[in-house]
Design a protein around this motif. Structure first.
Motif, PDB file in Angstrom:
ATOM      1  N   ALA A  93     -45.067 145.175  49.068  1.00 56.87           N
ATOM      2  CA  ALA A  93     -46.523 144.965  48.887  1.00 56.87           C
ATOM      3  C   ALA A  93     -47.318 146.146  49.953  1.00 56.87           C
ATOM      4  O   ALA A  93     -46.723 145.937  51.020  1.00 56.87           O
ATOM      5  N   ARG A  94     -48.026 147.025  49.507  1.00 56.80           N
ATOM      6  CA  ARG A  94     -48.622 147.760  50.383  1.00 56.80           C
ATOM      7  C   ARG A  94     -50.388 147.588  50.304  1.00 56.80           C
ATOM      8  O   ARG A  94     -50.719 147.286  49.239  1.00 56.80           O
ATOM      9  N   VAL A  95     -50.954 147.285  51.286  1.00 60.71           N
ATOM     10  CA  VAL A  95     -52.242 146.668  51.288  1.00 60.71           C
ATOM     11  C   VAL A  95     -53.319 147.573  52.041  1.00 60.71           C
ATOM     12  O   VAL A  95     -53.010 147.970  53.403  1.00 60.71           O
ATOM     13  N   GLY A  96     -54.250 147.844  51.722  1.00 61.54           N
ATOM     14  CA  GLY A  96     -55.409 148.639  52.376  1.00 61.54           C
ATOM     15  C   GLY A  96     -55.993 147.686  53.471  1.00 61.54           C
ATOM     16  O   GLY A  96     -55.980 146.607  53.321  1.00 61.54           O
ATOM     17  N   ALA A  97     -56.896 148.484  54.237  1.00 62.65           N
ATOM     18  CA  ALA A  97     -57.466 147.653  55.504  1.00 62.65           C
ATOM     19  C   ALA A  97     -58.497 146.745  55.074  1.00 62.65           C
ATOM     20  O   ALA A  97     -58.597 145.475  55.707  1.00 62.65           O
ATOM     21  N   HIS A 137     -51.097 147.723  46.383  1.00 61.41           N
ATOM     22  CA  HIS A 137     -49.942 147.886  45.182  1.00 61.41           C
ATOM     23  C   HIS A 137     -48.819 147.030  45.771  1.00 61.41           C
ATOM     24  O   HIS A 137     -48.129 147.175  46.547  1.00 61.41           O
ATOM     25  N   VAL A 138     -48.611 146.228  44.595  1.00 63.93           N
ATOM     26  CA  VAL A 138     -47.306 145.048  44.752  1.00 63.93           C
ATOM     27  C   VAL A 138     -46.561 145.285  43.553  1.00 63.93           C
ATOM     28  O   VAL A 138     -46.909 145.467  42.485  1.00 63.93           O
ATOM     29  N   VAL A 139     -45.176 145.367  43.907  1.00 65.20           N
ATOM     30  CA  VAL A 139     -44.077 145.559  43.122  1.00 65.20           C
ATOM     31  C   VAL A 139     -43.323 144.383  43.274  1.00 65.20           C
ATOM     32  O   VAL A 139     -42.836 144.334  44.422  1.00 65.20           O
ATOM     33  N   HIS A 140     -42.770 143.749  42.302  1.00 69.24           N
ATOM     34  CA  HIS A 140     -41.734 142.660  42.267  1.00 69.24           C
ATOM     35  C   HIS A 140     -40.514 143.115  41.376  1.00 69.24           C
ATOM     36  O   HIS A 140     -41.001 143.369  40.001  1.00 69.24           O
ATOM     37  N   VAL A 141     -39.326 143.044  41.675  1.00 71.48           N
ATOM     38  CA  VAL A 141     -38.295 143.329  40.739  1.00 71.48           C
ATOM     39  C   VAL A 141     -37.433 142.004  41.016  1.00 71.48           C
ATOM     40  O   VAL A 141     -36.859 141.705  42.081  1.00 71.48           O
ATOM     41  N   THR A 142     -36.906 141.327  39.753  1.00 74.25           N
ATOM     42  CA  THR A 142     -36.160 140.314  39.984  1.00 74.25           C
ATOM     43  C   THR A 142     -34.797 140.434  39.057  1.00 74.25           C
ATOM     44  O   THR A 142     -34.867 141.101  38.176  1.00 74.25           O
ATOM     45  N   PHE A 195     -48.505 145.493  40.253  1.00 72.20           N
ATOM     46  CA  PHE A 195     -50.344 145.424  40.209  1.00 72.20           C
ATOM     47  C   PHE A 195     -50.674 146.376  41.280  1.00 72.20           C
ATOM     48  O   PHE A 195     -50.152 146.652  42.457  1.00 72.20           O
ATOM     49  N   TRP A 196     -51.588 147.007  40.806  1.00 73.81           N
ATOM     50  CA  TRP A 196     -52.490 147.877  41.746  1.00 73.81           C
ATOM     51  C   TRP A 196     -53.972 147.775  41.551  1.00 73.81           C
ATOM     52  O   TRP A 196     -54.471 147.487  40.534  1.00 73.81           O
ATOM     53  N   SER A 197     -54.657 148.322  42.462  1.00 75.97           N
ATOM     54  CA  SER A 197     -56.164 148.260  42.601  1.00 75.97           C
ATOM     55  C   SER A 197     -56.412 149.357  43.380  1.00 75.97           C
ATOM     56  O   SER A 197     -56.132 149.505  44.483  1.00 75.97           O
ATOM     57  N   ASP A 198     -57.421 150.121  43.003  1.00 79.67           N
ATOM     58  CA  ASP A 198     -58.333 151.111  44.218  1.00 79.67           C
ATOM     59  C   ASP A 198     -59.575 150.559  44.505  1.00 79.67           C
ATOM     60  O   ASP A 198     -60.438 151.217  45.208  1.00 79.67           O
ATOM     61  N   GLY A 199     -59.847 149.058  44.371  1.00 75.82           N
ATOM     62  CA  GLY A 199     -60.939 148.459  44.787  1.00 75.82           C
ATOM     63  C   GLY A 199     -62.117 148.465  43.714  1.00 75.82           C
ATOM     64  O   GLY A 199     -63.015 147.717  43.980  1.00 75.82           O
ATOM     65  N   ARG A 200     -61.824 149.183  42.650  1.00 77.22           N
ATOM     66  CA  ARG A 200     -62.869 149.198  41.701  1.00 77.22           C
ATOM     67  C   ARG A 200     -62.283 148.537  40.235  1.00 77.22           C
ATOM     68  O   ARG A 200     -62.930 147.805  39.514  1.00 77.22           O
ATOM     69  N   ARG A 201     -60.954 148.809  39.937  1.00 76.40           N
ATOM     70  CA  ARG A 201     -60.359 148.245  38.677  1.00 76.40           C
ATOM     71  C   ARG A 201     -59.026 147.860  39.395  1.00 76.40           C
ATOM     72  O   ARG A 201     -58.392 148.038  40.092  1.00 76.40           O
ATOM     73  N   LEU A 202     -58.579 146.893  38.497  1.00 78.11           N
ATOM     74  CA  LEU A 202     -57.113 146.231  38.618  1.00 78.11           C
ATOM     75  C   LEU A 202     -56.198 146.833  37.287  1.00 78.11           C
ATOM     76  O   LEU A 202     -56.740 146.723  36.040  1.00 78.11           O
ATOM     77  N   LEU A 203     -54.944 147.189  37.628  1.00 81.41           N
ATOM     78  CA  LEU A 203     -54.043 147.472  36.749  1.00 81.41           C
ATOM     79  C   LEU A 203     -52.792 146.948  36.890  1.00 81.41           C
ATOM     80  O   LEU A 203     -52.528 146.526  37.973  1.00 81.41           O
ATOM     81  N   TRP A 204     -52.122 146.608  35.579  1.00 83.52           N
ATOM     82  CA  TRP A 204     -50.667 145.822  36.005  1.00 83.52           C
ATOM     83  C   TRP A 204     -49.996 146.504  34.841  1.00 83.52           C
ATOM     84  O   TRP A 204     -50.226 146.744  33.832  1.00 83.52           O
TER      85      TRP A 204
END
Length: 330
Positions: free
Chosen positions: A111-115, A121-126, A149-158
């Protein structure tokens, strides 16, 4: 005491609500790279064992005394404050094995998170026959695969992988509210990181300090090791001790044994990494749980577009695609 589907008692919950918002989800600079989830989830090395501690309380991280963790809440609060308003990367690996060593399931998360927490950007692998839960578009599933899951603060993609391919979806700016409370934690999945988890884990065991600040070139890092399980002194403590062992199995077990915790904590109270292991169940259903969590790139994590960005933007109806998602965590 039976470990069941408990919730924290009112006393503990009041404090933990302050900690829950400071998020997740090793080594690295936080920029990501191809195969990052699979290749770089091994936590960073911790300093080797050293002589008995001899430092004063004033020289140790908040909540830690010369003989171990004295106040798990103070440590969790310091950890939370150190991440507040800063970007960071967290990597976690949860592994479940039966008594004979056979893999029951595993989940690897980056999980990488902005300030400001609106960019992530969060990635899970099971993998494995009964892996821990991973989030999907709605709710979560206990099945092998990948969720990103990814977001640039404007839209959400998965991007969610299924047996028959990968589904992409985009939530456009006019439908997405990045200011919604807890929006990124929702895609983080069942909590195994952040201030609340630090409290639960460090409160569940008795500990000792086995590495002094500054030894072996450790830049003030303190090494913590468990010496046994904690004993509940109140109803609230009993609830929190149970909660530490509930996740990630999501089931009730009568016994918890072989509890181990090793951790590295910075002088300011930020937990650099920890390994929390225990065995649950009776002779017929003994399962060993090992959780490894590491925080890096604090203040230096960048959130770049994933490799599947354009596909998700153009596939707002969630049409199934052939093949796996090509994910480049950032």
């Amino acid at each position: 005491m039976r470990i069941g589907s408990t919730r924290l008692g009112a006393v503990a919950l009041a404090g933990l609500l302050v900690l829950a918002g400071c998020g997740a989800p090793g080594s690295g600079d936080g920029t990501g790279g191809e195969g990052d989830v699979e290749a770089t989830l091994t936590p960073v090395e911790v300093p080797g064992e050293s002589a008995a501690p001899g430092r004063s309380i004033a020289e140790l991280p908040p909540g830690i005394a010369p003989d171990g963790v004295e106040d798990a809440f103070a440590l969790a609060r310091a950890h939370t404050e150190q991440l507040e308003g800063r970007s960071y990367t967290v990597r976690s690996v949860v592994t479940l094995r039966y008594a004979n060593g056979t893999l029951r399931g595993r989940r690897r998360t980056v999980a990488r998170v902005g300030a400001d927490r609106s960019r992530f950007h969060v990635v899970h692998v099971t993998d494995g026959p009964r892996p821990p839960f991973r989030p999907v578009r709605q709710g979560s599933v206990r099945a092998p695969g990948r969720s990103a899951f990814w977001s640039d603060g404007r839209r959400l993609l998965w991007s969610v992988t299924r047996p028959n391919g990968t589904v992409y979806r985009s939530v456009p700016p006019d439908e997405y509210d990045p200011g919604e409370s807890g929006v990124w934690e929702r895609w983080q999945g069942p909590a195994d990181t952040g201030g609340e988890d630090v409290y639960l884990v460090f409160n569940a065991v008795r500990t000792s300090v086995t590495g002094e600040p500054g030894e072996d070139g450790s830049d003030g890092l303190v090494r913590i090791e468990s010496t046994g399980r904690s004993s509940a002194g109140s109803v609230a403590e009993a609830h929190s001790l149970g909660a530490a062992y509930e996740y990630p199995l999501g089931a009730a077990f009568d016994t918890v044994s072989s509890v181990e915790l090793t951790a590295t904590v910075g002088p300011e109270g930020r937990v650099r990494e920890y390994r929390f292991a225990y065995v649950v169940g009776d002779e017929d259903t003994r399962i060993r749980v090992v959780r490894r969590v590491g925080y890096t790139a604090v203040g230096e994590t960048r959130i770049a577009r994933p490799g599947w960005h354009d596909r998700a933007v153009g596939d707002t109806n969630g049409t199934a695609a052939t093949g796996e998602a090509t994910d480049t965590p950032a």
